[in-house]
Design a protein around this motif. Structure first.
Motif, short mmCIF file in Angstrom:
data_model
loop_
_atom_site.label_atom_id
_atom_site.label_comp_id
_atom_site.label_asym_id
_atom_site.label_seq_id
_atom_site.Cartn_x
_atom_site.Cartn_y
_atom_site.Cartn_z
N ARG A 14 0.65 -1.31 0.03
CA ARG A 14 -0.13 0.07 -0.03
C ARG A 14 0.96 1.39 -0.08
O ARG A 14 0.41 2.21 -0.61
CB ARG A 14 -1.10 0.02 1.12
CG ARG A 14 -2.04 -1.04 0.92
CD ARG A 14 -2.90 -1.02 2.19
NE ARG A 14 -3.63 0.26 2.49
CZ ARG A 14 -4.33 0.46 3.51
NH1 ARG A 14 -4.76 -0.33 4.22
NH2 ARG A 14 -5.09 1.60 3.47
N ALA A 15 1.96 1.14 0.42
CA ALA A 15 2.86 2.37 0.68
C ALA A 15 3.78 2.53 -0.53
O ALA A 15 4.60 3.33 -0.65
CB ALA A 15 3.88 2.26 1.82
N GLY A 16 3.54 1.57 -1.42
CA GLY A 16 4.46 1.61 -2.53
C GLY A 16 5.56 0.72 -3.08
O GLY A 16 6.05 0.69 -4.03
N ALA A 17 5.64 -0.32 -2.19
CA ALA A 17 6.50 -1.23 -2.47
C ALA A 17 6.33 -2.46 -3.74
O ALA A 17 4.92 -2.40 -3.80
CB ALA A 17 6.76 -2.28 -1.08
N PRO A 18 7.04 -3.02 -4.52
CA PRO A 18 6.31 -3.75 -5.44
C PRO A 18 5.74 -4.85 -4.87
O PRO A 18 6.15 -5.75 -4.00
CB PRO A 18 7.59 -4.14 -6.23
CG PRO A 18 8.82 -3.71 -5.41
CD PRO A 18 8.47 -2.72 -4.44
N GLN A 19 4.65 -5.29 -5.44
CA GLN A 19 3.67 -6.32 -4.70
C GLN A 19 4.27 -7.87 -5.03
O GLN A 19 4.42 -8.73 -4.04
CB GLN A 19 2.32 -6.25 -5.71
CG GLN A 19 1.50 -7.36 -5.10
CD GLN A 19 -0.03 -7.38 -5.78
OE1 GLN A 19 -0.63 -6.37 -6.00
NE2 GLN A 19 -0.32 -8.45 -6.22
N ASP A 20 5.02 -7.98 -6.17
CA ASP A 20 5.47 -9.42 -6.28
C ASP A 20 6.81 -9.54 -5.57
O ASP A 20 6.60 -10.79 -4.77
CB ASP A 20 5.91 -9.66 -7.78
CG ASP A 20 4.56 -9.68 -8.84
OD1 ASP A 20 3.37 -10.00 -8.27
OD2 ASP A 20 4.65 -9.74 -10.24
N ALA A 21 7.59 -8.96 -5.63
CA ALA A 21 8.71 -8.93 -4.68
C ALA A 21 8.43 -8.96 -3.36
O ALA A 21 8.99 -9.72 -2.19
CB ALA A 21 9.77 -7.73 -5.17
N THR A 22 7.44 -8.06 -2.75
CA THR A 22 7.08 -8.06 -1.20
C THR A 22 6.40 -9.43 -0.67
O THR A 22 6.83 -9.85 0.37
CB THR A 22 6.23 -6.57 -1.20
OG1 THR A 22 6.90 -5.58 -1.47
CG2 THR A 22 5.83 -6.87 0.49
N LEU A 23 5.51 -9.79 -1.66
CA LEU A 23 4.98 -11.20 -1.33
C LEU A 23 5.93 -12.24 -1.23
O LEU A 23 5.88 -13.05 -0.49
CB LEU A 23 3.59 -11.35 -2.21
CG LEU A 23 2.54 -10.53 -2.02
CD1 LEU A 23 1.39 -10.74 -3.14
CD2 LEU A 23 1.93 -10.60 -0.49
N ALA A 24 6.83 -12.17 -2.43
CA ALA A 24 7.73 -13.30 -2.22
C ALA A 24 8.54 -13.17 -1.13
O ALA A 24 9.03 -14.32 -0.54
CB ALA A 24 8.62 -13.28 -3.67
N GLU A 25 9.01 -12.04 -0.62
CA GLU A 25 9.82 -11.93 0.61
C GLU A 25 9.04 -12.42 1.90
O GLU A 25 9.64 -13.06 2.67
CB GLU A 25 10.03 -10.39 0.75
CG GLU A 25 11.28 -9.91 -0.13
CD GLU A 25 11.53 -8.30 0.00
OE1 GLU A 25 10.72 -7.67 0.61
OE2 GLU A 25 12.38 -7.98 -0.84
N PHE A 26 7.82 -12.19 1.97
CA PHE A 26 6.95 -12.69 2.90
C PHE A 26 7.00 -14.31 2.83
O PHE A 26 7.06 -14.82 4.22
CB PHE A 26 5.47 -12.11 2.78
CG PHE A 26 4.74 -13.01 3.53
CD1 PHE A 26 4.57 -12.92 5.13
CD2 PHE A 26 3.62 -14.02 3.28
CE1 PHE A 26 3.91 -13.73 6.02
CE2 PHE A 26 2.93 -14.86 4.01
CZ PHE A 26 3.25 -14.68 5.14
N VAL A 27 6.90 -14.82 1.69
CA VAL A 27 6.87 -16.25 1.82
C VAL A 27 8.31 -16.67 2.24
O VAL A 27 8.35 -17.60 3.15
CB VAL A 27 6.49 -16.93 0.16
CG1 VAL A 27 6.63 -18.34 0.17
CG2 VAL A 27 5.23 -16.52 -0.46
#
Length: 135
Positions: A14-27
């Motif tokens: 929501r703050a502007g981080a790239p969705q795919d990379a951020t979700l991959a980092e969460f995984v």
């Protein structure tokens, strides 16, 4: 720095981080948690709804999929919110052919297909393997 929870990952997006990379980092965070309890704690808190229907449905699918695939024994209740489901089908492949749509419809895990998200059969897999020494 990886997000510690799925809710934190969504806040970063929501703050502007790239969705795919951020979700991959969460995984990665989820996979590296030491115990089933620690893994559950990364998905326990409900991420804020974003007004991006695809993202809202996707995070519900991710949490349910991880909980079931890793046999955590429970799924967070928030994943059942109707706002976590899409009204129209979403095929995650870009410009899928009719054949690809058929394949994705068949291959998608139930946690994704039940939300009208059609993706590959192992949507959260990450490229990992033994590290080799660089010469």
């Amino acid at each position: 720095m990886r997000p510690n929870t799925l809710a934190e990952a969504v806040e970063r997006i929501r703050a502007g981080a790239p969705q795919d990379a951020t979700l991959a980092e969460f995984v990665d965070t989820f996979d590296l948690a030491g115990t089933s309890l620690a893994q559950y704690e990364t998905i326990e808190d409900e991420p804020a709804l974003t007004q991006n229907e695809r993202l809202d449905a996707l995070v519900g699918a991710i949490a349910e999929y991880l909980a079931k695939q890793r046999r955590l024994g429970r799924v967070p209740a928030w994943v059942c919110d109707p706002a976590r489901r899409l009204a129209e089908p979403w095929f995650t492949a870009s410009s899928p052919s009719d054949a690809m749509r058929e394949y994705l419809t068949f291959a998608s895990p139930a946690e994704f297909a039940s939300r009208n998200i059609f993706t590959e059969e192992r949507p959260l897999r990450r490229a990992r393997g033994p590290q080799t020494a660089k010469v």
